[in-house]
Design an enzyme around this catalytic site. Structure first.
Site, PDB file in Angstrom:
ATOM      1  N   ASN A   9       0.864  -1.181   0.000  1.00  0.00           N
ATOM      2  CA  ASN A   9       0.000   0.000   0.000  1.00  0.00           C
ATOM      3  C   ASN A   9       0.902   1.233   0.000  1.00  0.00           C
ATOM      4  O   ASN A   9       1.492   1.570   1.019  1.00  0.00           O
ATOM      5  CB  ASN A   9      -0.899  -0.041   1.255  1.00  0.00           C
ATOM      6  CG  ASN A   9      -1.747   1.211   1.396  1.00  0.00           C
ATOM      7  OD1 ASN A   9      -1.797   2.052   0.495  1.00  0.00           O
ATOM      8  ND2 ASN A   9      -2.415   1.344   2.532  1.00  0.00           N
ATOM      9  N   TRP A  10       0.972   1.876  -1.152  1.00  0.00           N
ATOM     10  CA  TRP A  10       1.903   3.006  -1.283  1.00  0.00           C
ATOM     11  C   TRP A  10       1.331   4.296  -0.696  1.00  0.00           C
ATOM     12  O   TRP A  10       2.009   5.326  -0.659  1.00  0.00           O
ATOM     13  CB  TRP A  10       2.282   3.207  -2.760  1.00  0.00           C
ATOM     14  CG  TRP A  10       3.055   2.055  -3.347  1.00  0.00           C
ATOM     15  CD1 TRP A  10       3.478   0.934  -2.686  1.00  0.00           C
ATOM     16  CD2 TRP A  10       3.497   1.911  -4.701  1.00  0.00           C
ATOM     17  NE1 TRP A  10       4.158   0.102  -3.551  1.00  0.00           N
ATOM     18  CE2 TRP A  10       4.172   0.678  -4.798  1.00  0.00           C
ATOM     19  CE3 TRP A  10       3.372   2.691  -5.861  1.00  0.00           C
ATOM     20  CZ2 TRP A  10       4.733   0.214  -5.987  1.00  0.00           C
ATOM     21  CZ3 TRP A  10       3.929   2.239  -7.050  1.00  0.00           C
ATOM     22  CH2 TRP A  10       4.603   1.017  -7.113  1.00  0.00           C
ATOM     23  N   LYS A  11       0.077   4.260  -0.279  1.00  0.00           N
ATOM     24  CA  LYS A  11      -0.567   5.429   0.358  1.00  0.00           C
ATOM     25  C   LYS A  11      -0.376   6.678  -0.520  1.00  0.00           C
ATOM     26  O   LYS A  11      -0.338   6.567  -1.730  1.00  0.00           O
ATOM     27  CB  LYS A  11      -0.042   5.608   1.786  1.00  0.00           C
ATOM     28  CG  LYS A  11      -0.181   4.315   2.608  1.00  0.00           C
ATOM     29  CD  LYS A  11       0.071   4.498   4.076  1.00  0.00           C
ATOM     30  CE  LYS A  11      -0.088   3.146   4.785  1.00  0.00           C
ATOM     31  NZ  LYS A  11       0.043   3.241   6.235  1.00  0.00           N
ATOM     32  N   HIS A  96      -9.449   1.341   5.260  1.00  0.00           N
ATOM     33  CA  HIS A  96      -8.142   1.488   5.904  1.00  0.00           C
ATOM     34  C   HIS A  96      -8.291   2.417   7.108  1.00  0.00           C
ATOM     35  O   HIS A  96      -9.068   3.375   7.068  1.00  0.00           O
ATOM     36  CB  HIS A  96      -7.123   2.046   4.910  1.00  0.00           C
ATOM     37  CG  HIS A  96      -5.724   1.967   5.420  1.00  0.00           C
ATOM     38  ND1 HIS A  96      -5.219   2.889   6.316  1.00  0.00           N
ATOM     39  CD2 HIS A  96      -4.741   1.051   5.218  1.00  0.00           C
ATOM     40  CE1 HIS A  96      -3.984   2.547   6.621  1.00  0.00           C
ATOM     41  NE2 HIS A  96      -3.663   1.442   5.979  1.00  0.00           N
ATOM     42  N   GLU A  98      -6.592   4.777   8.120  1.00  0.00           N
ATOM     43  CA  GLU A  98      -6.369   6.206   7.815  1.00  0.00           C
ATOM     44  C   GLU A  98      -7.623   6.834   7.215  1.00  0.00           C
ATOM     45  O   GLU A  98      -7.896   8.014   7.419  1.00  0.00           O
ATOM     46  CB  GLU A  98      -5.143   6.351   6.891  1.00  0.00           C
ATOM     47  CG  GLU A  98      -3.856   6.089   7.668  1.00  0.00           C
ATOM     48  CD  GLU A  98      -2.743   5.444   6.874  1.00  0.00           C
ATOM     49  OE1 GLU A  98      -2.802   5.434   5.628  1.00  0.00           O
ATOM     50  OE2 GLU A  98      -1.806   4.914   7.516  1.00  0.00           O
ATOM     51  N   GLU A 166      -5.113  -4.672  10.864  1.00  0.00           N
ATOM     52  CA  GLU A 166      -4.053  -3.676  11.021  1.00  0.00           C
ATOM     53  C   GLU A 166      -4.276  -2.901  12.315  1.00  0.00           C
ATOM     54  O   GLU A 166      -5.069  -1.950  12.339  1.00  0.00           O
ATOM     55  CB  GLU A 166      -4.079  -2.691   9.850  1.00  0.00           C
ATOM     56  CG  GLU A 166      -3.856  -3.327   8.497  1.00  0.00           C
ATOM     57  CD  GLU A 166      -3.332  -2.298   7.493  1.00  0.00           C
ATOM     58  OE1 GLU A 166      -2.255  -2.545   6.955  1.00  0.00           O
ATOM     59  OE2 GLU A 166      -3.970  -1.265   7.276  1.00  0.00           O
ATOM     60  N   GLY A 172       2.926   2.451  10.795  1.00  0.00           N
ATOM     61  CA  GLY A 172       3.882   3.534  10.594  1.00  0.00           C
ATOM     62  C   GLY A 172       4.614   3.934  11.865  1.00  0.00           C
ATOM     63  O   GLY A 172       5.263   4.974  11.911  1.00  0.00           O
ATOM     64  N   SER A 212       3.796  -2.071  10.321  1.00  0.00           N
ATOM     65  CA  SER A 212       5.246  -2.166  10.493  1.00  0.00           C
ATOM     66  C   SER A 212       5.829  -3.532  10.135  1.00  0.00           C
ATOM     67  O   SER A 212       6.748  -4.011  10.803  1.00  0.00           O
ATOM     68  CB  SER A 212       5.644  -1.749  11.911  1.00  0.00           C
ATOM     69  OG  SER A 212       5.248  -0.408  12.162  1.00  0.00           O
ATOM     70  N   GLY A 233       2.939  -1.104   4.284  1.00  0.00           N
ATOM     71  CA  GLY A 233       3.006   0.327   4.009  1.00  0.00           C
ATOM     72  C   GLY A 233       4.434   0.744   3.697  1.00  0.00           C
ATOM     73  O   GLY A 233       4.946   0.503   2.597  1.00  0.00           O
ATOM     74  N   GLY A 234       5.097   1.361   4.690  1.00  0.00           N
ATOM     75  CA  GLY A 234       6.432   1.926   4.506  1.00  0.00           C
ATOM     76  C   GLY A 234       7.414   1.023   3.760  1.00  0.00           C
ATOM     77  O   GLY A 234       8.096   1.478   2.828  1.00  0.00           O
TER      78      GLY A 234
HETATM   79  P1  13P Z   1       3.244   0.428   7.711  1.00  0.00           P
HETATM   80  O1  13P Z   1       3.731  -0.863   7.095  1.00  0.00           O
HETATM   81  O2  13P Z   1       3.961   1.639   7.197  1.00  0.00           O
HETATM   82  O3  13P Z   1       3.155   0.355   9.190  1.00  0.00           O
HETATM   83  O4  13P Z   1       1.717   0.596   7.182  1.00  0.00           O
HETATM   84  C1  13P Z   1       0.840  -0.446   7.280  1.00  0.00           C
HETATM   85  C2  13P Z   1      -0.388  -0.106   6.516  1.00  0.00           C
HETATM   86  O5  13P Z   1      -1.124   0.782   6.898  1.00  0.00           O
HETATM   87  C3  13P Z   1      -0.656  -0.844   5.282  1.00  0.00           C
HETATM   88  O6  13P Z   1      -1.929  -0.583   4.811  1.00  0.00           O
END
Ligand code: 13P
Length: 252
Positions: A9-11, A96, A98, A166, A172, A212, A233-234
């Site tokens: 997920n590149w957000k 998600h 967020e 999640e 993050g 993470s 994510g990251g």
């Molecule tokens: P991180 O891997 O950056 O913690 O993010 C997880 C995430 O929200 C994937 O959708």
């Protein structure tokens, strides 16, 4: 046996050109190495077309980060399931944390989006997870169960559904849930699914862990019997790390 699924997920990161470069590098590094694991990448909307072209002939899925629950109309800033389908998306991430935290997404709007996506032939990755306050207050199970029940309300077929657990406090932050903490919630989600859809339903449903995930912890998370891959994510913004996580899923 459930096939693992790892999605990056590149957000809200990467311009079109940068996203194209990252997709090309991921593709190159994965080569024909995708075995025993389904893989997807999820760039922001503007880069979907470009990334779609790059991965078109590969087994990598193009995944959108959200969709609207109406077919079309006066919904400025929104994107419909049909639009995503026309770009070659086969999955869409819904709910998600967020979106829930910053954009007013609720279990009800998550449910509307899930149903609309499935009706449009799109597969969904529906996200659930508790905040730190909820975990510390001892209500993780109640919150996650509610998110699963309400998000999947009136869904009749789980075929196109993947869930992602999640924990918000692990996203993050560098704080990963321990494999045992994640496994416990995944097992509880399976019990909810069996209760909702009948006794063997959860056996076929894939539940990813997200929060993470890194090359250094992916192996032990994916080794747990109820964890079927990850939503990354990251670490998905670095091709080597993402590919290492995919390989860890393939090996587990
Ligand atoms: P991180 O891997 O950056 O913690 O993010 C997880 C995430 O929200 C994937 O959708």
């Amino acid at each position: 046996m459930r096939k693992k699924i790892v999605v990056g997920n590149w957000k809200m990161n990467k311009t079109v050109a940068e996203a194209g470069e990252l997709a090309s590098t991921v593709l190159e590094q994965l080569g024909n190495g995708i075995t025993g694991c389904e893989v997807g990448i999820s760039p922001a909307f503007p880069a979907l077309a470009e990334v779609g072209k790059i991965i078109e002939r590969s087994d990598i899925h193009l995944v959108a980060q959200n969709c609207h629950y109406e077919d079309d109309g006066a919904y400025t800033g929104e994107v419909s399931v049909r639009m995503l389908g026309s770009l070659g998306c086969s999955y869409v991430i819904i709910g998600h944390s967020e979106r829930r935290q910053y954009f007013g997404e609720t279990n009800q709007t998550v449910n509307l989006r899930v149903r609309k996506a499935l009706a449009g032939g799109m597969r969904v990755i529906m996200c659930v997870g508790e905040t730190l306050e909820e975990r510390e207050g001892g209500v993780t199970d109640r919150i996650v169960t509610e998110q699963v029940r309400e998000g999947l309300k009136e869904v009749s077929d789980l075929d196109g559904v993947v869930l992602a657990y999640e924990p918000v406090w692990a996203i993050g932050t560098g704080k990963t849930a321990t494999p045992e903490q994640a496994e416990e919630v995944h097992a509880s989600i399976r019990a909810t699914i069996d209760d909702m859809f009948g006794e063997t339903a959860a056996g076929h449903l894939r539940i990813q862990y997200g929060g993470s995930v890194k090359p250094s912890n992916a192996g032990e998370l994916f080794a747990k019997p109820n964890i079927d891959g990850g939503l990354i994510g990251g670490a998905s913004l670095k091709a080597e790390d993402f590919v290492a996580i995919v390989k860890a899923a393939g090996d587990s």
